[in-house]
Design a protein around this motif. Structure first.
Motif, short mmCIF file in Angstrom:
data_model
loop_
_atom_site.label_atom_id
_atom_site.label_comp_id
_atom_site.label_asym_id
_atom_site.label_seq_id
_atom_site.Cartn_x
_atom_site.Cartn_y
_atom_site.Cartn_z
N GLU A 94 18.55 -27.42 -22.37
CA GLU A 94 19.74 -27.03 -23.11
C GLU A 94 19.36 -26.35 -24.42
O GLU A 94 19.97 -25.34 -24.82
N ALA A 95 18.34 -26.89 -25.11
CA ALA A 95 17.88 -26.26 -26.35
C ALA A 95 17.30 -24.87 -26.07
O ALA A 95 17.54 -23.91 -26.81
N GLU B 146 22.35 -12.80 -27.65
CA GLU B 146 23.48 -12.38 -28.47
C GLU B 146 23.01 -11.50 -29.63
O GLU B 146 23.63 -10.48 -29.94
N LYS C 73 18.04 -31.93 -21.83
CA LYS C 73 18.25 -31.60 -23.24
C LYS C 73 17.29 -30.50 -23.70
O LYS C 73 17.67 -29.62 -24.49
N ARG D 51 18.58 -16.70 -18.27
CA ARG D 51 19.50 -17.68 -18.84
C ARG D 51 20.25 -18.43 -17.75
O ARG D 51 20.44 -19.64 -17.81
N ARG E 137 20.16 -22.56 -25.48
CA ARG E 137 20.81 -22.15 -26.72
C ARG E 137 20.00 -21.07 -27.42
O ARG E 137 20.54 -20.08 -27.92
N GLU E 138 18.69 -21.29 -27.45
CA GLU E 138 17.81 -20.30 -28.09
C GLU E 138 17.87 -18.96 -27.36
O GLU E 138 17.92 -17.89 -27.97
N GLU F 292 20.32 -22.44 -16.83
CA GLU F 292 21.53 -23.24 -16.65
C GLU F 292 21.48 -24.03 -15.34
O GLU F 292 21.90 -25.19 -15.29
N ASN G 101 20.35 -17.91 -25.47
CA ASN G 101 21.67 -17.32 -25.72
C ASN G 101 21.73 -16.65 -27.08
O ASN G 101 22.27 -15.55 -27.23
N ASP G 102 21.16 -17.35 -28.09
CA ASP G 102 21.15 -16.78 -29.44
C ASP G 102 20.35 -15.47 -29.45
O ASP G 102 20.75 -14.49 -30.09
#
Length: 636
Positions: free
Chosen positions: A235-236, A246, A232, A114, A239-240, A118, A242-243
């Motif tokens: 970034e997507a 998490e 972008k 991750r 997010r995926e 970034e 990170n999800d």
């Protein structure tokens, strides 16, 4: 290097200042798994943290010790192979009864991928071609660079109509070049737009930056655009990721909480089982004293029908108490079982008359047993009691009568879908009713010891827990399914057998008149009541009986009286158990007949061969048979 995204668990004992981890955590951290599982000082874990992150993590640790409930920090770790990994540690505190923090537990997740994403996003945001634009208030066109046109997929030109420029922006967004006629002049020119290129129809993301300059009562817009599609997309992806991380953290914590709950429940049930077994053992001793005294008293009282009836009632009470102790021992998994191949269809068919009389005329009994059923490995007597118990429960669930079905079928279990059941071939013996059923809360507690839905005095709450203990002691399991208002199915899963079912064997023990052959017997028990009653029962049989209250005093007596022919001893005695006494006694007299009297189910592992087990409580007939059997074994 450990795989990115991997996770491990940790527990921090604050008072001992030790961190305990699982093997995966140790792998991520580059530590010896055995040492990490056993527990290492927290300083050992700080050593692996990147020097630039240590101070920040120490401050966070001080914060949780000061009362913060949650710990959630990211930091770098230097592994033994000199790689730098990013870790995310997350956990929650545990408090004692005084609300003091005693420890923390949580998970450690590798978030290196991750972090790399970034970084790629940051680089992507500053890379690529840059197109410039300039717009002066009052004109319908904007001056643009060649790169500006290329980024939007437009034909190269030094100026383009605002309407053409804004035409590539997807609907629902603001204008790439603000048109003063729309009244939508922004305060700043920093924004991101999704466009459809004019030349190839490709979807792209374009970022705009610039400034608004006042000029002669109007304004001038000056700025740049650049392609941020890659950013972008990253970034997507971020997010995926990170999800996912998490979700994984939450999943790991949930699994950990479930494991802790399961451990606490197992410890609770183990404690209840030990308590129940101990109570049953002590209760057996009390029943022994009562039943043996009543039996002897019955022989000696005058021929008074009323007195005999009262004694008989008391003896029946002791028998009911003995049955209750068997249930308690079954729950504690300490009852004596004799597993053997049993024909379940024949066993239940043999019980039909008993079941029909027990259930009553308002309840119909239906038996469903296929012809090709294999034998089941079980203790026939205990299995009969379990089926009878389940049938009575089914009857009680149908107050107005109904049909009770007892069925069996073979099933191959190939996986762990049935809790507590290893893969293999099993027989499912089910008792099915169409009664009131149970709600979810009742179903979850149904096999708990001492839990009952019957009225006060109508149930011990040990019936289903006894059946559950019996099934598991036979290497099977017990399951309940129920639907409120639509009945219950209670199922015993028992191992199938490839052997032919056994018939009831005829005892090979010759019935010998004990009065005709008086023996010199030593009785040993640390309970004075039990010892006295055992001596009285043996003396009433005509034997010459001596007594000892401990293993050591028994050994002293045996050395002084080598002519003792039989030793009957309790098992659970302080300082020296019955099996230890038997071993020492046979060193001096190998032919000594020995009876081990015990309230527990099975002979201990250290029990010698040729020892006869006598279960407590026992009556005079059972004692006489045990004496005969022990003497026959010692003489062979």
């Amino acid at each position: 290097m450990a795989a990115t995204g991997a996770s491990g668990a940790w527990d921090w004992d604050v008072s001992a200042d030790k961190l305990h981890t699982d093997a995966r955590f140790a792998e991520l951290y580059g530590l010896d798994p055995e040492a990490a599982i056993a527990g290492l000082p927290t300083s050992a874990f700080f050593q692996a943290i990147h020097p630039d992150d240590r101070a920040r993590i120490r401050i966070a640790v001080a914060g949780v010790l000061a009362g913060a409930e949650l710990f959630s920090k990211e930091f770098r770790v230097a592994t033994p192979d000199e790689s730098i990994l990013w870790m995310h540690a997350r956990g929650q505190c545990h408090r004692d009864e005084h609300d003091e923090i005693i420890g923390f537990s949580g998970v450690l997740v590798d978030v290196t991928e991750r972090k790399r994403t970034e970084e790629r996003l940051r680089i992507a945001q500053t890379a690529g071609g840059v197109g410039t634009f300039e717009y002066i208030d009052g004109f319908a066109t904007a001056m643009v660079s060649e790169e500006f046109c290329r980024l939007l997929g437009l034909h190269p030109a030094s100026s383009l109509p605002i309407q053409t420029i804004n035409g590539v922006v997807k609907p629902g967004q603001s204008q790439l070049i603000p048109d003063p006629r729309s009244g939508a002049i922004p305060d700043e020119l920093e924004a991101i737009f999704q466009i459809v290129r004019n030349d190839d129809g490709a979807d792209r993301w374009i970022a705009r930056r610039g400034e608004i300059l006042p000029e002669r009562g109007g304004y001038r817009l000056v700025g740049v655009i650049y392609d941020v599609t890659a950013a972008k997309e990253q970034e997507a992806e971020l997010r995926e990721l990170n999800d996912t991380l998490e979700t994984r953290v939450e999943h790991e914590l949930a699994i950990r909480r479930q494991a802790e709950d399961a451990l606490r429940q197992a410890q609770k049930m183990e404690a209840v089982g030990q308590l129940t077994g101990g109570i049953a053992h002590d209760f057996n001793n009390l029943l022994m004293a009562i039943s043996s005294s009543l039996s002897l008293l019955k022989k000696r009282i005058p021929d008074d029908p009323q007195l005999h009836r009262m004694i008989e009632n008391a003896l029946q009470g002791t028998q009911r108490g003995a049955a209750l102790t068997q249930r308690m021992l079954a729950f504690a998994r300490r009852q004596d079982l004799k597993p053997e191949p049993v024909d379940i269809a024949a066993l239940v068919d043999g019980m039909r008359v008993l079941l029909e009389h027990t259930l009553g005329p308002a309840w119909t009994l239906q038996l469903e047993f296929p012809d090709d059923l294999p034998a089941v490995v079980a203790d026939a007597n205990q299995l009969e009691m379990a089926i009878l118990n389940l049938s009575v429960n089914a009857r009680d669930a149908m107050a107005d009568g109904g049909k009770i079905c007892i069925a069996a079928e073979q099933e191959n279990v190939l996986d762990d879908r049935i809790p507590d059941l290893a893969p293999g071939r099993y027989l499912k013996v089910s008792v099915i009713d169409s009664g009131s059923g149970m709600d979810i809360a009742t179903l979850e507690r149904a096999t708990e010891p001492f839990f009952t839905t019957k009225g006060i005095g109508k149930g011990t709450g040990l019936g289903l827990s006894m059946i559950d203990g019996l099934a598991k002691q036979l290497h099977g399991t017990f399951t309940l399914t129920s639907d409120l208002g639509n009945g219950t199915t209670a199922t015993l899963w028992l191992p199938a057998s490839d052997e032919d079912p056994v018939s009831l064997a005829v005892s090979s023990i010759t019935e010998v008149s004990d009065r005709a052959c008086p023996l010199k017997i030593l009785a040993v028990d640390d309970d004075a009541l039990i010892l006295m009653n055992t001596v009285d029962l043996l003396a009433d049989l005509g034997h010459d009986v001596f007594e000892a209250s401990s293993g050591q005093s028994a050994l002293d007596f045996l050395r002084e009286h080598p002519d003792v022919e039989l030793l009957i001893t309790d098992q659970a005695m302080p300082h020296m158990t019955g099996t230890q006494l038997a071993e020492l006694a046979r060193e001096n007299n190998p032919d000594l007949a020995i009876i081990l009297a015990t309230g527990y189910g099975e002979l201990p592992r250290d029990a010698q061969a040729k020892i006869v087990k006598l279960g407590k409580p026992f009556d005079q007939d059972e004692l006489a048979k045990a004496v005969t059997q022990a003497m026959q074994i010692s003489r062979n």
